[in-house]
Each structure stands twice: as structure tokens, then as C-alpha cells.
Design a protein around this motif. Structure first.
Motif, PDB file in Angstrom:
ATOM      1  N   VAL A 121     -31.730 -51.383  -1.633  1.00 48.78           N
ATOM      2  CA  VAL A 121     -32.056 -51.122  -3.038  1.00 48.78           C
ATOM      3  C   VAL A 121     -30.765 -51.054  -3.852  1.00 48.78           C
ATOM      4  CG1 VAL A 121     -33.034 -49.428  -4.625  1.00 48.78           C
ATOM      5  CG2 VAL A 121     -34.248 -50.000  -2.533  1.00 48.78           C
ATOM      6  N   PHE A 124     -29.733 -54.451  -4.530  1.00 46.13           N
ATOM      7  CA  PHE A 124     -30.566 -55.034  -5.585  1.00 46.13           C
ATOM      8  C   PHE A 124     -30.111 -54.552  -6.964  1.00 46.13           C
ATOM      9  CE2 PHE A 124     -34.677 -55.169  -7.982  1.00 46.13           C
ATOM     10  CZ  PHE A 124     -34.750 -56.538  -8.053  1.00 46.13           C
ATOM     11  N   PHE A 125     -29.695 -53.278  -7.058  1.00 45.41           N
ATOM     12  CA  PHE A 125     -29.161 -52.760  -8.328  1.00 45.41           C
ATOM     13  C   PHE A 125     -27.956 -53.592  -8.771  1.00 45.41           C
ATOM     14  CE2 PHE A 125     -30.665 -48.030  -7.973  1.00 45.41           C
ATOM     15  CZ  PHE A 125     -31.964 -48.465  -8.180  1.00 45.41           C
ATOM     16  N   LEU A 128     -29.163 -56.731 -10.215  1.00 48.38           N
ATOM     17  CA  LEU A 128     -29.718 -56.565 -11.566  1.00 48.38           C
ATOM     18  C   LEU A 128     -28.619 -56.588 -12.629  1.00 48.38           C
ATOM     19  CD1 LEU A 128     -32.451 -53.791 -11.128  1.00 48.38           C
ATOM     20  CD2 LEU A 128     -32.784 -56.235 -11.471  1.00 48.38           C
ATOM     21  N   PHE A 129     -27.433 -56.061 -12.277  1.00 44.11           N
ATOM     22  CA  PHE A 129     -26.341 -56.045 -13.242  1.00 44.11           C
ATOM     23  C   PHE A 129     -25.493 -57.314 -13.179  1.00 44.11           C
ATOM     24  CE2 PHE A 129     -27.176 -51.509 -13.424  1.00 44.11           C
ATOM     25  CZ  PHE A 129     -26.940 -51.224 -14.757  1.00 44.11           C
ATOM     26  N   THR A 133     -28.931 -63.664 -13.215  1.00 45.53           N
ATOM     27  CA  THR A 133     -29.466 -63.323 -14.534  1.00 45.53           C
ATOM     28  C   THR A 133     -29.190 -61.860 -14.856  1.00 45.53           C
ATOM     29  OG1 THR A 133     -31.592 -62.916 -13.496  1.00 45.53           O
ATOM     30  CG2 THR A 133     -31.271 -65.060 -14.526  1.00 45.53           C
ATOM     31  N   VAL A 135     -27.488 -58.369 -16.308  1.00 46.52           N
ATOM     32  CA  VAL A 135     -27.114 -57.955 -17.660  1.00 46.52           C
ATOM     33  C   VAL A 135     -25.635 -58.234 -17.927  1.00 46.52           C
ATOM     34  CG1 VAL A 135     -26.971 -56.008 -19.232  1.00 46.52           C
ATOM     35  CG2 VAL A 135     -28.846 -56.138 -17.605  1.00 46.52           C
ATOM     36  N   TYR A 164     -21.148 -47.118  -4.982  1.00 43.27           N
ATOM     37  CA  TYR A 164     -22.373 -46.441  -5.426  1.00 43.27           C
ATOM     38  C   TYR A 164     -22.901 -45.511  -4.343  1.00 43.27           C
ATOM     39  CZ  TYR A 164     -26.919 -45.946  -7.726  1.00 43.27           C
ATOM     40  OH  TYR A 164     -28.032 -45.440  -8.350  1.00 43.27           O
TER      41      TYR A 164
END
Lengths: 290, 266
Positions: A121, A124-125, A128-129, A133, A135, A164
Motif C-alpha cells: 500500500v 501504491f501511495f 499515486l504521487f 499519472t 499528482v 515513509y
């Protein structure tokens, strides 16, 4: 006289028998599920049950530049993420243990979030950043006006994921040590005219040193053994746990996988025990004195 | 005359405040982003371009639910085994200085020093035929949760006031079973609850061991999440992760409330 001996014997012996009975199921379980499998792992790595006793796999692994490269990759990632987490979390832990710190309860709860998340997970974070695609990838593209390669699947993306999961580990170890520093000692140093910098070099950091070493060894060992984050993010930057997985599931080479596992387990155990031995002893003592 | 608050003048603590806030933001920010991706129709076009959609959450629930159910069953089996073998051992460790006690402690903590992947491989090589029924998953999960379960219970069982109450019950004529049921177990109920929740959350989130030990009929939620990350559409993967986090967060909040801490493998 005889009665006294008898009584003493009862006092001495009964708790032992009782303790043995209470610990027996656990010892049986751990022998079957932990010690025996680890013994099998060690035996398979030296060829027992396969091609016969030999250290050929060890020799082959140690002679293979690819595995030295992978070991170097793993060590670099572990070291960089540990340093990053220590730089970020040592001041944070000192702040959180200040009696007047505002919002410390909320901050402390937020800082434990990574503990509940599996490594995948966390990987995956990062996607996401910093994925295709992500941010941050989109923002960088907008700012630079051209397509940028996603950071997530490189050393840097993995480093962020590793930092993290290190954050709560480092914070928890250091907060305990920071809380144990006597505020009176700090006040005394300040009253005697020590500059803030001198208070840190002379009082705070010496007091934190065992905890810093403990946090560093825990972080290093965690990073060496980390699998989920690496499995999600790693493409060309390979680390040791992934090589073990590949040896077993893709190359069907249990002896090779066993050898790499033994080497990895020895490495993490050495890291934990060399620096962490003192800390672990103290943790157990603390646990019992709480 | 109050001396000035040291934190207002201390440069290291000023940096510490900034570090604490940034670290907390790093830990927290992925969660709102995850929610935004999971509720956007097409993330590539930006968040909520067609408003908030629950379609990905709905679609992923159908695929996630059976794995979540399996993971919960596995977590409860793991908990049951922890209670059966860990609780008596914790009692012995807390109450008696028997010979070999340090060895037992070291053995319980050993799985934390062995990388999950190495232990998973060891279990497969030792018991290749157990994999099908998911029993190796149970074994791996018990090994990784036991240190936390025992570690949470030993201090509670060693508490002096609990031992005094047991002694008082004994002088009043309560037999060992009654003392256990009416004094000892109620006396450690907070620690027992915390230990149980720690075991369940660790088991629900376990991936490193599970990835090697799962079988087609015995697949956990994190293993299914991994498949979604590698092959699935970003929005569906995010939606599945939202369901996973919803499963884990309440338990984590209770642990935090009870003051427990757990440091597993990554």
C-alpha cells in the motif's frame, strides 16, 4: 528439618513444573513452525535434500557480480532511507516530547499511520504521487512544459516509500528516549548559561545516542527485509528480497533462494543484534517495569 | 516570575516543530489523495471532472469482499492460536523466573529478526503439502503476531496490584480456576483487548509472508491488492485500497487509544 527441606523443595520445584507446562504448547509450536523450518532452510542452502552437501550455491552467489550489485542496491537504499528518516524524525521526536508542544496528540497519531499499512500500500501511495499519472508527475509536467519520466519506479521513488515506513519506527524509538531526558538537567544547563546549541551537544544528543543507534539498526534491518514496497515499485533497481522471490517463483531454484534467504537473515539479524542488543535488553526491562 | 518558555527560543525545537508537522503531513496526505482517485471517474483528466462517483468503490467491493472475508477468518484463527499458546506462556514469563526464560523470550522474538520472505520460504520447504489448505498462512501469521501478543500481555500480568488481588482472593478461599476467571482475566482485560487488536491488524495487513504462502483457495486481501496494483486500473486499485484501509483504521485507532505500539516488518 526434613519438613523444611520438603517445603523449600515444593516452593522451588512447583513453579518450575507449572511454568514448564504453561510454556510447553508455545515451545512445541515454535519448534515445529519456526526452528524446524529454519533448519530445513539452512540445510537446503547447503544442498542437503537436493544434490548433496556442498557450499556450491554460496560460492556461486558470492562469485556472481549481479548479486553484489543487488546487495549494494539494498544497502544504499537502507542507508539512505535510515539517514533520511533520522534527519526528519529526530527533531520531530524532540519537539513532540516538549510539555508545551501544541497539537502533539494529533501529530503523534498521524505519525503512526504507516504502521497499519502493508508495504504494497505504501508503494501504491508513491505511485499515486509519482507514478505515470501521479499528482507530482503532472505538476512537474505542467511546470516544465514537457513530459517527465515518473519517479515512482526509480531509486528515488523507492527511497520515498522506504522513508515513509521508517517514520513511525524512528519516532517511536526516539520519543521514548527524548521523554526520559530530565527537564531539570536541561534547565540547569540553561541557567548556567549554556547556549541552546551547547545544551544539545553536551546534554541532549549524548542522552539520545543509544536510542539513535537503536532506531538506526531497526530501520536498516527493516529496509533490508522489506518486500512489499519493493515488489510494487522496483523495475530496474533490484533489491535482495526481490531476488529471493524471483529465484523461487520464476527460476524454480529453491537452493538458490534458500542461500540468499540465509544470507539476508544473517545480515538483518547481525544489524539488529550488533547495535540493537543493548536496546532490546532495555526494552524488555522497560516492558517488565512498566 | 515565569521564565520564558524554552521552546520559543530554542532553534532546534523550532526546526523540530517544522519536522514534526511535515512528517505528519507526509504520513497523512496519501489518504485524501487516495480517496480523490477512488471517487474520480477518470483520474488522468483530473479529480472529479464529472463529479464524485462511487462506481469504482462499488465495483471493487464485489471483488474485494471474498478476500476481506478470508483475511478476517485468517486473522481470527491467528488470534485464537495466539490465545491458546501465547497466553499461558505470557503468564509463565510474567510470574516465574524459570530456567531457560531468556531462551523462551529470544525464541518468541526471533521471527522479528528474520525477514518475512526467508521465513515464508523456510515454511514452504519444510511443509510443502500444507500449503493448499492455507495452514502455512496460519503458521506464518502466528509467528509474526506472537511477539506482539506476548509482549503486550507480560507487563499486565506482572503488575503488582493484580498479584495482590489474586493473593487476597486466595486467602479468601478462591480456588485457582475462580481466581483466573474472576480476578486475573478481568484484571488484564484492557491489555488483552489491545493485544487482540494488534494481532488482528497485523494479520490483516501482512503481505511479505502471505505472498509466498497463499493458495488459490486461500488468498488474503493484501495479496489481492497487489494484483490490483500490478495489473489493474488506477481508480479500481485505489478503491480496493480504500476498502482495505476502512477495515484496518478502526482497529488502529483503538490501539492508539489504548496506548499500544506495534512495530512489525515493512
Amino acid at each position: 528439618m526434613q519438613l523444611m527441606t520438603l517445603q523449600r523443595d515444593r516452593r522451588l520445584r512447583w513453579p518450575r513444573v507449572e511454568a514448564a507446562l504453561l510454556v510447553a504448547p508455545l515451545l512445541l509450536g515454535l519448534s515445529l513452525l519456526l526452528l524446524w523450518p529454519l533448519a530445513i532452510l539452512a540445510l537446503r542452502s547447503i544442498g542437503v535434500g537436493g544434490e548433496g552437501l556442498s557450499f556450491a550455491t554460496y560460492r556461486a552467489v558470492l562469485a556472481e557480480p549481479r548479486y553484489w550489485q543487488v546487495l549494494g542496491n539494498t544497502a544504499l537504499l537502507a542507508l539512505a532511507s535510515t539517514i533520511g528518516a533520522l534527519l526528519l524524525c529526530t527533531p520531530a521526536a524532540l519537539y513532540l516530547e516538549q510539555p508545551g508542544a501544541s497539537g502533539r496528540r494529533v501529530l503523534a497519531v498521524l505519525l503512526t499511520i504507516p504502521l497499519s499499512l502493508p508495504g504494497i500500500v505504501i508503494g501504491f501511495f508513491v505511485i499515486l504521487f509519482f507514478g505515470r499519472t501521479g499528482v507530482a508527475t503532472d505538476l512537474a509536467e505542467a511546470a516544465l512544459g514537457r513530459r517527465v519520466p515518473p519517479l515512482a519506479y526509480t531509486f528515488w521513488g523507492m527511497l520515498l516509500g522506504y522513508i515513509y515506513f521508517q517514520i513511525p519506527r524512528v519516532v517511536l524509538v526516539l520519543r521514548g528516549a527524548a521523554a526520559a531526558i530530565d527537564p531539570d538537567t536541561l534547565d540547569a544547563a540553561r541557567t548556567l548559561g549554556a547556549s541552546p546549541w551547547r545544551v544539545y551537544t553536551a546534554v541532549v544528543f549524548p542522552a539520545l545516542r543509544p536510542a539513535l543507534l537503536g532506531a538506526a539498526s531497526l530501520s536498516m534491518a527493516t529496509a533490508f527485509g522489506a518486500f512489499g514496497t519493493a515488489a510494487t515499485l522496483s523495475r530496474s533497481y533490484r533489491v535482495l528480497p526481490l531476488e529471493i522471490a524471483a529465484a523461487f517463483t520464476e527460476r524454480f531454484a529453491p537452493e538458490l533462494a534458500a542461500t540468499l534467504s540465509v544470507l539476508l537473515a544473517l545480515l538483518t539479524a547481525a544489524l539488529l543484534w550488533s547495535v540493537g542488543a543493548l536496546g532490546a535488553e532495555r526494552r524488555f526491562a522497560d516492558e517488565e517495569n512498566r | 516570575m515565569q521564565p520564558p518558555r524554552p521552546s520559543t527560543r530554542d532553534p532546534v525545537l523550532a526546526i523540530g516543530r517544522a519536522c514534526a508537522i511535515s512528517a505528519a503531513l507526509i504520513c497523512f496526505l496519501p489518504i485524501p489523495l487516495l480517496l480523490a482517485v477512488a471517487t474520480s471517474d477518470t483520474w488522468q483528466q483530473g479529480p472529479w471532472t464529472d463529479g464524485v462517483t462511487l462506481r469504482w468503490l462499488g465495483a471493487s467491493w464485489a471483488t474485494v469482499a471474498p478476500f476481506a472475508a478470508y483475511s478476517l477468518r485468517l486473522a481470527l484463527t491467528t488470534l485464537l492460536l495466539n490465545v491458546l499458546i501465547g497466553l499461558p506462556a505470557a503468564y509463565a514469563l510474567a510470574r516465574s523466573r524459570f530456567p531457560g526464560r531468556p531462551v523462551v523470550r529470544a525464541l518468541i522474538g526471533l521471527p522479528l529478526a528474520v525477514p518475512g520472505i526467508a521465513l515464508a520460504l523456510a515454511l514452504i520447504l519444510a511443509y510443502p503439502t500444507w500449503r493448499g489448505g492455507g495452514w502455512l498462512l496460519v503458521a506464518g501469521h502466528v509467528l509474526y503476531t506472537l511477539p506482539f501478543f506476548v509482549g503486550a500481555l507480560v507487563p499486565a500480568l506482572a503488575a503488582p496490584d493484580l498479584r495482590e488481588r489474586e493473593a487476597a482472593a486466595a486467602t479468601l478461599g478462591a480456588d485457582p480456576l475462580r481466581r483466573l476467571v474472576f480476578v486475573t482475566l478481568p484484571g488484564i482485560r484492557t491489555a488483552l483487548l489491545a493485544a487482540a487488536i494488534i494481532v488482528v491488524t497485523l494479520s490483516l495487513g501482512e503481505f511479505n509472508v502471505s505472498f509466498f504462502l497463499f493458495a488459490p483457495t486461500a488468498k488474503t486481501l493484501p495479496v489481492d491488492l497487489y494484483a490490483a496494483y500490478i495489473t489493474g486500473r488506477l481508480e479500481i486499485a485505489a478503491a480496493a485500497t480504500v476498502w482495505f484501509i476502512l477495515l484496518v483504521i478502526p482497529a488502529a485507532a483503538v490501539i492508539e487509544y489504548l496506548g499500544g505500539a506495534r512495530i512489525g516488518q515493512a
